[in-house]
Design a protein around this motif. Structure first.
Motif, PDB file in Angstrom:
ATOM      1  N   PRO A 178       0.531  18.243  -9.526  1.00 36.31           N
ATOM      2  CA  PRO A 178       0.305  17.418 -10.497  1.00 36.31           C
ATOM      3  C   PRO A 178       1.388  17.335 -11.428  1.00 36.31           C
ATOM      4  N   GLY A 179       1.648  18.273 -12.223  1.00 37.19           N
ATOM      5  CA  GLY A 179       2.543  18.263 -13.453  1.00 37.19           C
ATOM      6  C   GLY A 179       3.744  17.879 -12.845  1.00 37.19           C
ATOM      7  N   THR A 180       4.352  18.473 -11.605  1.00 40.82           N
ATOM      8  CA  THR A 180       5.571  18.185 -11.063  1.00 40.82           C
ATOM      9  C   THR A 180       5.918  16.644 -10.877  1.00 40.82           C
ATOM     10  N   LEU A 181       4.696  15.811 -10.145  1.00 39.07           N
ATOM     11  CA  LEU A 181       4.733  14.427 -10.142  1.00 39.07           C
ATOM     12  C   LEU A 181       4.818  13.753 -11.490  1.00 39.07           C
ATOM     13  N   GLY A 182       3.914  14.409 -12.277  1.00 39.39           N
ATOM     14  CA  GLY A 182       3.864  13.676 -13.673  1.00 39.39           C
ATOM     15  C   GLY A 182       5.174  13.636 -14.271  1.00 39.39           C
ATOM     16  N   ALA A 183       5.795  14.689 -14.137  1.00 39.49           N
ATOM     17  CA  ALA A 183       7.249  15.020 -14.723  1.00 39.49           C
ATOM     18  C   ALA A 183       8.209  14.063 -14.357  1.00 39.49           C
ATOM     19  N   ILE A 184       8.117  13.900 -13.006  1.00 41.48           N
ATOM     20  CA  ILE A 184       9.146  12.823 -12.388  1.00 41.48           C
ATOM     21  C   ILE A 184       8.866  11.432 -12.777  1.00 41.48           C
ATOM     22  N   ALA A 185       7.482  11.227 -12.930  1.00 39.14           N
ATOM     23  CA  ALA A 185       7.240   9.711 -13.482  1.00 39.14           C
ATOM     24  C   ALA A 185       7.493   9.522 -14.819  1.00 39.14           C
ATOM     25  N   LEU A 186       7.511  10.688 -15.708  1.00 44.60           N
ATOM     26  CA  LEU A 186       7.797  10.635 -17.153  1.00 44.60           C
ATOM     27  C   LEU A 186       9.297  10.272 -17.182  1.00 44.60           C
ATOM     28  N   VAL A 187      10.202  11.060 -16.365  1.00 46.83           N
ATOM     29  CA  VAL A 187      11.468  10.860 -16.620  1.00 46.83           C
ATOM     30  C   VAL A 187      11.925   9.624 -16.195  1.00 46.83           C
ATOM     31  N   TRP A 188      11.406   8.535 -15.371  1.00 45.14           N
ATOM     32  CA  TRP A 188      11.566   7.584 -15.118  1.00 45.14           C
ATOM     33  C   TRP A 188      11.086   6.693 -16.162  1.00 45.14           C
ATOM     34  N   ALA A 189      10.041   6.890 -16.873  1.00 44.81           N
ATOM     35  CA  ALA A 189       9.546   6.006 -18.064  1.00 44.81           C
ATOM     36  C   ALA A 189       9.937   6.402 -19.330  1.00 44.81           C
ATOM     37  N   TRP A 190      10.593   7.232 -19.488  1.00 41.61           N
ATOM     38  CA  TRP A 190      10.716   7.819 -20.917  1.00 41.61           C
ATOM     39  C   TRP A 190      11.380   6.991 -21.845  1.00 41.61           C
ATOM     40  N   ARG A 191      12.347   6.127 -21.584  1.00 41.46           N
ATOM     41  CA  ARG A 191      13.003   5.049 -22.449  1.00 41.46           C
ATOM     42  C   ARG A 191      11.819   4.320 -22.898  1.00 41.46           C
ATOM     43  N   TRP A 192      11.332   3.790 -21.980  1.00 39.46           N
ATOM     44  CA  TRP A 192      10.198   2.670 -22.458  1.00 39.46           C
ATOM     45  C   TRP A 192       8.997   3.420 -23.099  1.00 39.46           C
ATOM     46  N   MET A 193       8.626   4.371 -22.741  1.00 42.26           N
ATOM     47  CA  MET A 193       7.656   5.387 -23.789  1.00 42.26           C
ATOM     48  C   MET A 193       7.979   5.626 -24.986  1.00 42.26           C
ATOM     49  N   GLY A 194       9.392   5.973 -25.330  1.00 44.66           N
ATOM     50  CA  GLY A 194      10.133   6.435 -26.288  1.00 44.66           C
ATOM     51  C   GLY A 194      10.078   5.213 -27.467  1.00 44.66           C
TER      52      GLY A 194
ATOM     53  N   ALA B 201       8.065   2.730 -27.484  1.00 37.91           N
ATOM     54  CA  ALA B 201       6.278   2.021 -27.550  1.00 37.91           C
ATOM     55  C   ALA B 201       5.693   2.515 -29.006  1.00 37.91           C
ATOM     56  N   GLN B 202       5.215   1.920 -29.609  1.00 36.88           N
ATOM     57  CA  GLN B 202       4.259   2.392 -31.045  1.00 36.88           C
ATOM     58  C   GLN B 202       3.181   3.187 -30.353  1.00 36.88           C
ATOM     59  N   TRP B 203       2.363   2.786 -29.372  1.00 36.39           N
ATOM     60  CA  TRP B 203       1.138   3.567 -29.104  1.00 36.39           C
ATOM     61  C   TRP B 203       1.829   4.795 -28.551  1.00 36.39           C
ATOM     62  N   SER B 204       2.822   4.945 -27.978  1.00 39.77           N
ATOM     63  CA  SER B 204       3.287   6.388 -27.324  1.00 39.77           C
ATOM     64  C   SER B 204       3.391   7.441 -28.693  1.00 39.77           C
ATOM     65  N   ARG B 205       3.988   7.062 -29.578  1.00 38.52           N
ATOM     66  CA  ARG B 205       4.208   7.737 -30.669  1.00 38.52           C
ATOM     67  C   ARG B 205       2.781   8.170 -31.669  1.00 38.52           C
TER      68      ARG B 205
END
Length: 173
Positions: A86-102, A104-108
């Motif tokens: 699960p952590g590996t798959l989650g890390a892969i998904a976060l790398v793809w979404a990192w720019r968008w999440m960084g 977003a106000q809700w992310s901070r």
């Protein structure tokens, strides 16, 4: 008690899915489940955790020991796959979404809100480790002394070697 490989995999998959902030976050639940299933003794849980911390790599390599105790070599592999998938798959998904999440106000806001939760989970892991490993006044005193020494800036390696020597002396006497 020997467990099936599917049972070991699903148990550790649940731990892996719930391991927000790392495997240490659900150490209390892991201890509860593994001890309740009879896969490990309290001493075995503490020993596995110590071995997992000692070897290089992720801090939850103890799951290999726990899976080995539950179902042999296949159990070790099932536990490792369940815990880390699960952590590996989650890390892969976060790398793809990192720019968008960084951006977003809700992310901070979410990251700030998770700090006290992570601190509470870390403290509960500390309590579980103390419960399964500190079974005498000598152990409690040694842990307290080590904490004071480290807080005052003592060399970590010197404290570890001193603790090992002290433990050996207590065992010999």
């Amino acid at each position: 008690m020997s467990a099936s490989l599917a049972e070991v995999f699903l148990t550790f998959l649940r731990f892996g899915v719930l391991s927000f902030g790392g495997g240490m976050a659900n150490l209390p639940e892991m201890a509860r489940v593994l001890l309740a299933n009879g896969w490990l003794s309290r001493r075995g849980f503490a020993d596995g955790f110590a071995l997992g911390q000692f070897v290089p790599g992720p801090n939850m390599l103890a799951v290999l020991f726990y899976g080995l105790s539950a179902a042999g070599v296949g159990g070790a592999l099932a536990a490792m796959l369940g815990m880390f998938l699960p952590g590996t798959l989650g890390a892969i998904a976060l790398v793809w979404a990192w720019r968008w999440m960084g951006q977003a106000q809700w992310s901070r806001a979410l990251r700030r809100a998770l700090v006290p939760i992570a601190m509470g989970l870390s403290f509960s892991a500390l309590l579980v480790l103390a419960q399964v490993s500190l079974s005498s006044l000598w152990g409690l005193g040694g842990a307290g002394l080590a904490a004071v020494l480290l807080y005052r800036g003592a060399n970590v390696l010197a404290v570890l070697i001193g603790a090992a020597l002290l433990g050996w002396l207590i065992g010999v006497l």
